[in-house]
Design an enzyme around this catalytic site. Structure first.
Site, mmCIF file in Angstrom:
data_model
loop_
_atom_site.group_PDB
_atom_site.id
_atom_site.type_symbol
_atom_site.label_atom_id
_atom_site.label_comp_id
_atom_site.label_asym_id
_atom_site.label_seq_id
_atom_site.Cartn_x
_atom_site.Cartn_y
_atom_site.Cartn_z
ATOM 1 N N CYS A 12 -4.768 2.599 -3.718
ATOM 2 C CA CYS A 12 -3.550 3.093 -3.042
ATOM 3 C C CYS A 12 -2.398 2.108 -3.225
ATOM 4 C CB CYS A 12 -3.799 3.373 -1.558
ATOM 5 S SG CYS A 12 -4.914 4.747 -1.266
ATOM 6 N N HIS A 62 0.856 -1.185 0.000
ATOM 7 C CA HIS A 62 0.000 0.000 0.000
ATOM 8 C C HIS A 62 0.891 1.234 0.000
ATOM 9 C CE1 HIS A 62 -2.835 2.942 1.777
ATOM 10 N NE2 HIS A 62 -3.813 2.131 1.392
ATOM 11 N N ASP A 87 2.724 -4.506 7.970
ATOM 12 C CA ASP A 87 1.498 -3.742 7.749
ATOM 13 C C ASP A 87 0.336 -4.701 7.973
ATOM 14 O OD1 ASP A 87 -0.790 -2.589 6.709
ATOM 15 O OD2 ASP A 87 0.075 -2.076 4.773
ATOM 16 N N GLN A 120 -4.872 -5.217 6.879
ATOM 17 C CA GLN A 120 -5.829 -6.160 6.297
ATOM 18 C C GLN A 120 -5.795 -7.535 6.960
ATOM 19 O OE1 GLN A 120 -8.066 -5.268 4.124
ATOM 20 N NE2 GLN A 120 -7.270 -3.262 3.576
ATOM 21 N N LYS A 155 -10.899 -0.541 9.968
ATOM 22 C CA LYS A 155 -10.996 -1.760 9.158
ATOM 23 C C LYS A 155 -11.403 -2.968 9.995
ATOM 24 C CE LYS A 155 -7.554 -0.087 5.842
ATOM 25 N NZ LYS A 155 -8.459 0.227 4.719
#
Length: 407
Positions: free
Chosen positions: A364, A122, A198, A201, A224
């Protein structure tokens, strides 16, 4: 255990609406998830009963607000199994967390040392590292793909003894690819590098154990995972956080301030300058309670069942191209696709006319979209309240889109 999605859906009143004369099918969860009544009630309760600044006051409202704010930190510590609450920093979200780590990299990187990231990253896991490389003279290296997954041979070749930071997305927000971040961390650590994950997700969708992963940093976003916007967490190992300089300066993060100098509070508060997002943190704590009660393993199994159900139906549609791993066990609840020669924005608009909310664009992740040699993709992403009937609905909507455009 299968999820009782009809029971869960009752907690999300926003889902009970008509969009373009059709029942809403919300499949844009990789961008942001909806918020259950339990989270909304927790935020409302703070503002209606306990609204006061944290840490500074001795009156009753301030003490209640502080207790709830810090209780959320403890919930997040348990949620990702951090060793200490000192390792849980409240941020605005994953982007903020990754920027903070990249600022730390600027402290210690030397010219010609290396940063390794992946082409599926991202932008929030690309641009901060571009800036760090530019400011320090370090070299930014990308790992590329093989069959929709990270090319591990390429990764092993790219990580060397000159590598100081490796920053990898746990689950791709475009391809849905689940990356083996534990294995990657072992490779990084063998070369003395710091491993950054990261987790935007992954944290909402599967069990996370940062000690078992042995990552050095892990960033996540509340919005999220059924929490409010504007709140997130950066986990960092205590030894590294002690080495990091604060990013912002002012109230809350200080110990003593003199005319010409100041000293900082201990972890985690030295990174939380100013009045924090108190309501957001309390809402995030409520979301953690909600997801924990459902069970992260159950959430993961539910999403896998949805993907296993819908993927064969998508593959039967002529002219539909799906991106990412062929093996569904290696992907999360994200499916990016393109339809014939239609622009993804046209596809998303047509699906919206059928009540189906998906996202279209570069997500993104422009370097990845360029690597895939497409202008953009449409993306459907699933969560705890999505149903098999909604899987059927997107299939019908795509077929209706094909018919409308005559493709």
């Amino acid at each position: 255990m299968s999820l009782d999605t009809q029971k869960i859906r009752k907690d999300f009143q926003i889902l009970n609406q008509i969009v373009n004369d059709e029942p809403l099918v919300y499949l844009d969860n990789a961008a942001t998830t909806q918020k259950p009544k339990q989270v909304l009630d927790a935020v409302c309760n703070y503002y209606e009963h306990d609204n006061a600044n944290v840490h500074r006051g001795v009156h009753t409202l301030a003490e209640r607000a502080t207790a709830d704010y810090e209780a959320s930190r403890d919930k997040l510590r348990a949620f990702i199994n951090a060793k200490s609450r000192k390792e849980i920093l409240f941020t605005r979200g994953t982007t903020t967390g990754l920027n903070w780590v990249a600022k730390f990299a600027e402290q210690i990187l030397q010219p010609d040392e290396e940063i390794v990231i992946s082409i599926m990253a991202h932008h929030s896991n690309i641009i901060p590292w571009q800036q760090a490389a530019e400011k320090t003279g370090a070299v930014l290296k990308f790992v590329y793909l093989k069959n929709g997954e990270l090319d591990m041979a390429d990764l092993r070749a790219k990580i060397t003894d000159k590598t100081k930071f490796v920053s990898i997305t746990h689950v791709s927000n475009v391809l849905g690819t689940i990356n083996p971040v534990k294995e990657i961390g072992q490779i990084a650590h063998a070369h003395g590098a710091i491993m950054v994950v990261d987790g935007a997700q992954s944290a909402p969708h599967m069990m996370i154990d940062v000690q078992e992963l042995d990552c050095d940093f892990f960033a996540l976003s509340g919005h999220k995972m059924a929490a409010p916007t504007g709140i997130g967490v950066l986990y960092g190992k205590e030894e590294l956080l002690n080495r990091m300089n604060p990013i912002e300066f002012g109230g809350e993060m200080i110990d003593f301030v003199y005319e010409q100098s100041a000293t900082w509070k201990e972890l985690p508060w030295k990174f939380e300058a100013g009045t924090p997002n108190i309501a957001g943190a309390i809402g995030l704590g409520a979301a953690v309670d909600y997801l924990t009660e459902i069970g992260l393993d159950n959430i993961r199994q539910h999403e896998m069942a949805l993907i296993d159900y819908v993927m064969p139906k998508l593959c039967e549609i002529d002219g539909l191209t799906i991106y990412g791993p062929k093996n569904n066990t290696k992907r999360g609840g994200v499916i990016s696709f393109n339809l014939a020669n239609l622009h993804p924005h046209d596809v998303a608009t047509a699906l919206d006319m059928e009540g189906v909310a998906v996202r279209a664009g570069h997500h993104c992740a422009q370097p990845l979209i360029n690597y895939l040699d497409v202008p953009a993709t449409a993306r459907a992403s699933f969560y705890i309240y999505n149903t098999f009937e909604e899987c059927d609905k997107i299939i019908e909507a795509i077929k209706a889109t094909k018919a409308f455009f005559g493709v």
